[in-house]
Motif scaffolding. Sequence first.
Motif, PDB file in Angstrom:
ATOM      1  N   VAL A 169      -3.482   2.068   0.684  1.00 55.10           N
ATOM      2  CA  VAL A 169      -2.923   1.691  -0.616  1.00 55.10           C
ATOM      3  C   VAL A 169      -3.617   2.463  -1.735  1.00 55.10           C
ATOM      4  CG1 VAL A 169      -2.702  -0.185  -2.285  1.00 55.10           C
ATOM      5  CG2 VAL A 169      -2.108  -0.573   0.112  1.00 55.10           C
ATOM      6  N   VAL A 228       2.580   2.519   4.791  1.00 52.70           N
ATOM      7  CA  VAL A 228       2.042   1.806   3.633  1.00 52.70           C
ATOM      8  C   VAL A 228       1.562   2.802   2.585  1.00 52.70           C
ATOM      9  CG1 VAL A 228       0.125   0.353   2.852  1.00 52.70           C
ATOM     10  CG2 VAL A 228       1.442  -0.309   4.863  1.00 52.70           C
ATOM     11  N   LEU A 229       0.901   3.865   3.039  1.00 50.97           N
ATOM     12  CA  LEU A 229       0.451   4.902   2.110  1.00 50.97           C
ATOM     13  C   LEU A 229       1.637   5.507   1.368  1.00 50.97           C
ATOM     14  CD1 LEU A 229      -2.134   7.686   2.989  1.00 50.97           C
ATOM     15  CD2 LEU A 229      -0.117   8.183   1.639  1.00 50.97           C
ATOM     16  N   THR A 243       4.185   2.955  -6.790  1.00 50.13           N
ATOM     17  CA  THR A 243       3.367   3.287  -7.954  1.00 50.13           C
ATOM     18  C   THR A 243       4.117   4.186  -8.916  1.00 50.13           C
ATOM     19  OG1 THR A 243       1.375   3.115  -6.591  1.00 50.13           O
ATOM     20  CG2 THR A 243       1.153   4.255  -8.708  1.00 50.13           C
ATOM     21  N   ALA A 278      -1.632   5.109  -4.109  1.00 40.94           N
ATOM     22  CA  ALA A 278      -1.527   4.890  -5.550  1.00 40.94           C
ATOM     23  C   ALA A 278      -2.123   6.061  -6.322  1.00 40.94           C
ATOM     24  CB  ALA A 278      -2.220   3.589  -5.932  1.00 40.94           C
ATOM     25  N   THR A 298       8.031   7.451   3.794  1.00 37.34           N
ATOM     26  CA  THR A 298       7.815   6.032   4.075  1.00 37.34           C
ATOM     27  C   THR A 298       8.648   5.582   5.270  1.00 37.34           C
ATOM     28  OG1 THR A 298       7.427   5.612   1.721  1.00 37.34           O
ATOM     29  CG2 THR A 298       7.934   3.710   3.095  1.00 37.34           C
ATOM     30  N   THR A 325       3.378   3.082  -0.975  1.00 36.32           N
ATOM     31  CA  THR A 325       2.612   2.860  -2.198  1.00 36.32           C
ATOM     32  C   THR A 325       2.827   3.986  -3.192  1.00 36.32           C
ATOM     33  OG1 THR A 325       0.916   1.665  -0.926  1.00 36.32           O
ATOM     34  CG2 THR A 325       0.293   2.442  -3.124  1.00 36.32           C
TER      35      THR A 325
END
Length: 256
Positions: free
Chosen positions: A165, A112-113, A120, A169, A17, A116
Amino acid sequence: LRRGRGGAAAAVWTGLTLGPPIGVGLQDLGGYGLVWAFAAAAPLLGAVIATRLPETEPAVREGSGGPFISREALGPGGTFALSVVGFAAASAFLVLSLEEKGIGHGALAFSVLAGTVVATRLVAGGLPDRIGAARCALGAALVETAGLLLLGLAESLAVALIGAVAMGAAFSLLFPSLSLIAVDRVTPERRGAAMGTFTASFDLGMLAGSPAVGAAAALAGYPAAFYLAAAAATACAACSFAMARSPGGRPSPAAA
């Protein structure tokens, strides 16, 4: 075992991230040389931190011998390898695809991926225990399929972020779900071998998936890489569905 597995994975994805925005910032400041200098210094800092960690002596159990490869973990591992094709496509072509379409902000989308995945894991990491590992893997694989299709079809940053996203997740839940199936299929003294076999499936997915999505991108453009990965995620869902219908895919008595 479950807490350690989730914490280690969260640490990996925290690095993923933070890495892209740090890399972009360093490139703007001093070019690629500064980026590679930071990439070389970061693991050295990790090594220094590791020297300060306390040593632990693992318990030795009688009868813990056996083959290093756990046959019971091959099915869940192969299923997870199919989902890793999506990560191979995203890590290789998400930035390039958005740049080619004139959308840009590829580093943001990948962050963002990865973010997430971490979020999650922290919020919904216990979902496989509550609803059943194979059922959770089935739902996650279907969500990953949808996310990859959105990444391939995206013509705006908003659509790309929604796809990121969904992909993050789903990928976050697939690892604990399928690894739980792997360790639940063996006796306690074989859990290390099962986890070793299962985690090797990530490398297998990257080994097979990276050239596959690369070939798709070379032949039909960057979106084709995401569509091929979506097909692999659909196959992952089919395998998860098969495990959900078998006794090994149901929640264990302890989880229930």
